[in-house]
Design a protein around this motif. Structure first.
Motif, PDB file in Angstrom:
ATOM      1  N   HIS A   1       0.887  -1.168   0.000  1.00  0.00           N
ATOM      2  CA  HIS A   1       0.000   0.000   0.000  1.00  0.00           C
ATOM      3  C   HIS A   1       0.920   1.211   0.000  1.00  0.00           C
ATOM      4  CE1 HIS A   1      -3.215  -2.740   0.810  1.00  0.00           C
ATOM      5  NE2 HIS A   1      -2.540  -3.221   1.833  1.00  0.00           N
ATOM      6  N   PRO A   2       1.087   1.840  -1.176  1.00  0.00           N
ATOM      7  CA  PRO A   2       2.097   2.903  -1.274  1.00  0.00           C
ATOM      8  C   PRO A   2       1.869   4.019  -0.260  1.00  0.00           C
ATOM      9  CG  PRO A   2       1.232   2.326  -3.438  1.00  0.00           C
ATOM     10  CD  PRO A   2       0.379   1.611  -2.438  1.00  0.00           C
ATOM     11  N   LEU A   3       2.962   4.615   0.122  1.00  0.00           N
ATOM     12  CA  LEU A   3       2.931   5.650   1.150  1.00  0.00           C
ATOM     13  C   LEU A   3       2.849   7.019   0.487  1.00  0.00           C
ATOM     14  CD1 LEU A   3       3.306   6.032   4.211  1.00  0.00           C
ATOM     15  CD2 LEU A   3       5.768   6.102   3.799  1.00  0.00           C
TER      16      LEU A   3
ATOM     17  N   LYS B   1       6.415  -0.965   8.016  1.00  0.00           N
ATOM     18  CA  LYS B   1       5.839   0.302   7.527  1.00  0.00           C
ATOM     19  C   LYS B   1       4.480   0.555   8.214  1.00  0.00           C
ATOM     20  CE  LYS B   1       3.070   1.786   3.965  1.00  0.00           C
ATOM     21  NZ  LYS B   1       1.693   1.372   3.770  1.00  0.00           N
ATOM     22  N   ASP B   2       3.668  -0.496   8.339  1.00  0.00           N
ATOM     23  CA  ASP B   2       2.377  -0.318   9.013  1.00  0.00           C
ATOM     24  C   ASP B   2       2.577   0.128  10.460  1.00  0.00           C
ATOM     25  OD1 ASP B   2       1.198  -1.124   6.683  1.00  0.00           O
ATOM     26  OD2 ASP B   2       0.838  -3.192   7.347  1.00  0.00           O
ATOM     27  N   ARG B   3       3.712  -0.260  11.049  1.00  0.00           N
ATOM     28  CA  ARG B   3       4.004   0.142  12.434  1.00  0.00           C
ATOM     29  C   ARG B   3       4.714   1.485  12.503  1.00  0.00           C
ATOM     30  NH1 ARG B   3       3.943  -5.519  13.370  1.00  0.00           N
ATOM     31  NH2 ARG B   3       2.741  -5.822  15.288  1.00  0.00           N
ATOM     32  N   GLY B   4       4.981   2.103  11.351  1.00  0.00           N
ATOM     33  CA  GLY B   4       5.567   3.450  11.365  1.00  0.00           C
ATOM     34  C   GLY B   4       7.069   3.495  11.166  1.00  0.00           C
ATOM     35  N   PHE B   5       7.640   2.451  10.525  1.00  0.00           N
ATOM     36  CA  PHE B   5       9.098   2.420  10.293  1.00  0.00           C
ATOM     37  C   PHE B   5       9.365   2.091   8.832  1.00  0.00           C
ATOM     38  CE2 PHE B   5       8.312   1.765  14.682  1.00  0.00           C
ATOM     39  CZ  PHE B   5       9.313   2.488  15.313  1.00  0.00           C
ATOM     40  N   LEU B   6      10.136   2.949   8.166  1.00  0.00           N
ATOM     41  CA  LEU B   6      10.386   2.769   6.740  1.00  0.00           C
ATOM     42  C   LEU B   6      11.722   2.067   6.503  1.00  0.00           C
ATOM     43  CD1 LEU B   6       9.242   6.231   5.340  1.00  0.00           C
ATOM     44  CD2 LEU B   6       7.877   4.187   5.872  1.00  0.00           C
TER      45      LEU B   6
END
Ligand SMILES: Cc1ncc(COP(=O)(O)O)c(C=O)c1O
Length: 432
Positions: A25-27, A382-387
């Motif tokens: 799911h692109p950011l 990423k879903d947890r807020g880390f790229l």
């Protein structure tokens, strides 16, 4: 605010479908500050991937330098300008005495292209040696080195050798010295082929820490011995520091970590903190040989703007002592991830230097590369807020490479997210 689905459809039309995008799911990000970026809904992500904003997103010192210079003078390079000279002098002085002069450009690709052509002009030979899982850029010449694996390059003067590594060694059961010899033998074969074909050896180009190969642990002594073999064959040694340089490893240059001395050094990504800025640095004689043969001119390069921004980035790294931060935070994070390797059968290996760490995800049954798992890890992080993203010859290495001011607190938060992600994936596997 445009919703993500609509924006994606517009992007596919405007940029052409196939323009690369990260994540299932692109950011959709709209703002950055320091080591954080924010999405369109205001959610914060800790950036653990981007090395271009090396001194932090929207760094105020860089922004001020950029604004001031753009408001004063920005023009092409065919005039005298003191800051351009000072920046090139400062850049060259960050290397050993063999590096004296600099050619500025706007991308790592351009700078590598300059380096390869420079080596060809200087040696009068055409052959280029590279590893079999590398990436140095996207022009026709430079992309002919990309990720060759077992196949031949489309370019007859390019020969790839297997990248040296200890985790999936080229032959089983060898001690480190014998393994190093085995890889050097492959390099020797590639040199011999170039010589037999009449191309000869102009250069070996390597990322100093083999970043795109997956940051392997390299058998001790390989890089200096490889450099000596290439010189013996009449070639030059090009260190691609586009990813490895600018204190990324806790040292100024990746070649300090892997122990060799380059004839030509290429830098790019972090140099302008987002302003396109790259460089090919070498002895004055090499640079002048190139200049005499090409009359090289690059409209946006060697500008007062590049110089002002380039200096501000160097100032930030030096004045905030970001190199020490990289060494300290990177070592602690790597140690913490290495500890987790002992308790998780899906982590095959943890490697890297400074704030550049790779976690190799594997299938527990046979240690085979598990790129699907790496992709799942990256998406859940990423879903947890880390790229993060993935890298390596098998795309199964979770790549951690945050801006240089990345803190211990950010690292601690990441480790919690990492543990939760791995636990979730293990529980998914049990339930499957
Ligand atoms: C090691 C290395 N060299 C060169 C390049 C090319 O740089 P650019 O994209 O600025 O042309 C890259 C890009 O990812 C790279 O990883």
């Amino acid at each position: 605010m445009t919703d993500t689905t609509t924006l994606l459809a517009r992007r596919n039309r405007a940029l052409g479908a196939g323009a690369p995008l990260f994540y299932e799911h692109p950011l959709h990000i709209v703002r950055g500050e320091g080591c954080y970026v924010y999405d369109a809904d205001g959610r914060r992500y800790i950036d653990m991937y981007n090395n271009v904003p090396c001194v932090g997103h929207a760094n105020p010192v860089v922004v001020e330098a950029m604004t001031r210079q753009q408001a004063t003078l920005n023009v092409h390079s065919r005039y005298l300008h003191e800051a351009v000279v000072e920046f090139c002098e400062r850049l060259a002085a960050l290397h050993g005495p063999q590096i004296e002069s600099v050619i500025l450009s706007c991308s790592g690709t351009e700078a590598n292209e300059v380096a390869l052509r420079m080596a060809r002009f200087a040696t009068g030979r055409r052959g280029i040696l590279c590893t079999d899982a590398t990436y140095h850029g996207n022009s026709e010449l430079v992309s002919s080195l990309s990720r060759l694996g077992q196949s031949r390059s489309s370019n007859p003067s390019v020969r790839a050798f297997p990248f040296p590594e200890k985790f999936r060694p080229i032959a089983p059961g060898l001690g480190e010295d014998a393994l190093c010899d085995a890889y050097l033998e492959k390099l020797n074969d590639a040199i011999a082929e170039l010589q037999a074909s009449g191309e000869g050896v102009a250069a070996m180009i390597v990322c100093s820490i083999l970043a795109n190969e997956g940051l392997p642990d390299i058998p001790a002594g390989f890089m200096p011995r490889a450099a000596a073999m290439v010189r013996e064959a009449g070639g030059l040694v090009i260190a691609d520091e586009v990813q490895a340089g600018y204190t990324r490893t806790g040292h100024w240059w990746g070649y300090e970590v892997t122990g060799f001395t380059p004839d030509i050094v290429v830098t790019g990504k972090p140099m302008g903190n987002g302003l396109p800025l790259a460089a090919t640095a070498a002895s004055r004689a090499l640079v002048e040989t190139f200049r005499a043969r090409t009359r090289y001119f690059n409209t946006f390069a060697s500008s007062p703007l590049q110089a002002a921004v380039g200096m501000a980035v160097l100032d930030e790294i030096e004045q905030r002592d970001l190199r020490s931060n990289v060494a300290t935070v990177g070592a602690a994070l790597k140690a913490a991830l290495t500890q987790r390797k002992g308790t998780s059968d899906t982590i095959g290996d943890v490697r890297g230097h400074g704030l550049f760490i790779g976690v190799e995800m594997v299938k527990p049954a046979n240690n085979a590369p598990d790129s699907e798992l790496a992709t799942r890890v990256i998406n859940r992080l990423k879903d947890r807020g880390f790229l993060t993203s993935n890298a390596g010859a098998f795309a199964n290495v979770v790549k951690i490479r945050p801006p240089l001011p990345f803190s211990q607190a950010d690292a601690a938060a990441f480790l919690l997210a990492w543990d939760a992600t791995i636990a979730e994936l293990v529980s998914d596997r049990r339930g499957a």
